[in-house]
Design an enzyme around this catalytic site. Sequence first.
Site, PDB file in Angstrom:
ATOM      1  CG  ASP A  15     -11.388  86.899  30.277  1.00 57.08           C
ATOM      2  OD1 ASP A  15     -10.039  87.341  30.539  1.00 57.08           O
ATOM      3  OD2 ASP A  15     -12.410  86.887  29.593  1.00 57.08           O
ATOM      4  CB  SER A  47      -3.881  82.082  24.855  1.00 56.92           C
ATOM      5  OG  SER A  47      -4.220  83.026  23.988  1.00 56.92           O
ATOM      6  CD1 TRP A  71     -10.472  92.574  40.961  1.00 52.98           C
ATOM      7  CD2 TRP A  71      -8.626  93.370  40.689  1.00 52.98           C
ATOM      8  NE1 TRP A  71     -10.152  92.970  42.153  1.00 52.98           N
ATOM      9  CE2 TRP A  71      -8.878  93.241  42.037  1.00 52.98           C
ATOM     10  CE3 TRP A  71      -6.655  94.290  40.582  1.00 52.98           C
ATOM     11  CZ2 TRP A  71      -7.969  93.804  42.889  1.00 52.98           C
ATOM     12  CZ3 TRP A  71      -6.427  94.475  40.914  1.00 52.98           C
ATOM     13  CH2 TRP A  71      -6.699  94.036  42.717  1.00 52.98           C
ATOM     14  CD  GLU A 107      -4.614  82.236  19.759  1.00 54.39           C
ATOM     15  OE1 GLU A 107      -4.838  81.853  18.994  1.00 54.39           O
ATOM     16  OE2 GLU A 107      -5.559  82.139  21.740  1.00 54.39           O
ATOM     17  CG  ASN A 108      -2.274  86.241  25.946  1.00 55.01           C
ATOM     18  OD1 ASN A 108      -2.661  85.287  27.144  1.00 55.01           O
ATOM     19  ND2 ASN A 108      -3.971  86.150  25.474  1.00 55.01           N
TER      20      ASN A 108
END
Length: 254
Positions: free
Chosen positions: A34, A79, A39, A81-82
Amino acid sequence: MWKKFFGRGKDNADVAEAAVEAGRVPRHVAIIMDGNGRWAKAKGLMRTAGHREGVGTLKKILRKAKDMGIEVLTVYAFSTENWKRPAAEVDFLMALFSEYLQKEVRNMYEENVCIKFIGKTNELSPALQKEIAAAQELTKDNDGILFNVAANYGGRDEICRAARQIARAVQKGELTANEIDEAVFENYLDTAGVPPVDLVIRTSGDLRLSNFLLWQAAYAEFYFTDTNWPDFSPEEFAAAINNFAARDRRFGGL
């Protein structure tokens, strides 16, 4: 308190190699990678720059895990969900998977890495499915570290898929209800034959599993760090392993 309990932060990386010497290295490490977007944002860059930088980090961590004698490394790459993310970012991630396979599979083969994808890979593009199949075929006989890439993966979805397969087996008379136990159920998971997760590492500060390896991580230890994934170094990875080695795992006993 939280830092002590969850192993948040950095230990002395030089001391971390003691875990190897003591023979207390976890067999199976899982990582929630994650913080790529965070970043990039902190550096004034596009999120895609963070994802690309994260690939470089993954290469370093995989090599470090292999050198430390870890048997299985499973990473949460994409995922279920991504798919809710912007289409442009999803398309970039899929292209990055393809690029990674094209550039790195030969190196992994030569370094005795066995790569496997878990999740609903049948829903990925036909071209990417072909590249995944080729990578798995090339490295299937390698007996070094097993590198599991969770792509289009969700822990709840995996459990539901396993339950459906078991139900079909019962309907066909291949299995009876009384024969279903934990060992049988595990054989229908994407990770069949793989040891359970010993340690889950999550970068970038969040303290949750996010639907990752719900069954496999039932007795896992956790290590959380504020470090964003692109900055997660082999030294901090080794420190996480040392942190794990110092824990007393009782699995419900005394």
